[in-house]
Design a protein around this motif. Sequence first.
Motif: not given
Length: 78
Positions: A1-8
Amino acid sequence: MTARQPPQWAPHELVWIGFPTHVDLWEDDLEPAREEVAAFARAVHAGGKGEEVRLVAADPESAEAAKRVAPFATVVLE
């Protein structure tokens, strides 16, 4: 699984905010920085009409300070 930073702007459950902690880094600016973070957290929380706030503190003294200036927030001791 790849972690991602969601947009604010993406939907989220709460906001995490780091609470200023290390006096050796902040020196005389520690208390004003804590007040600024508390004011930001207060604005995000909006008296319960905004978002849940979690403040992250690095030591017990800072956690107690966070609880004093932002009693509406959940304080997490790192």
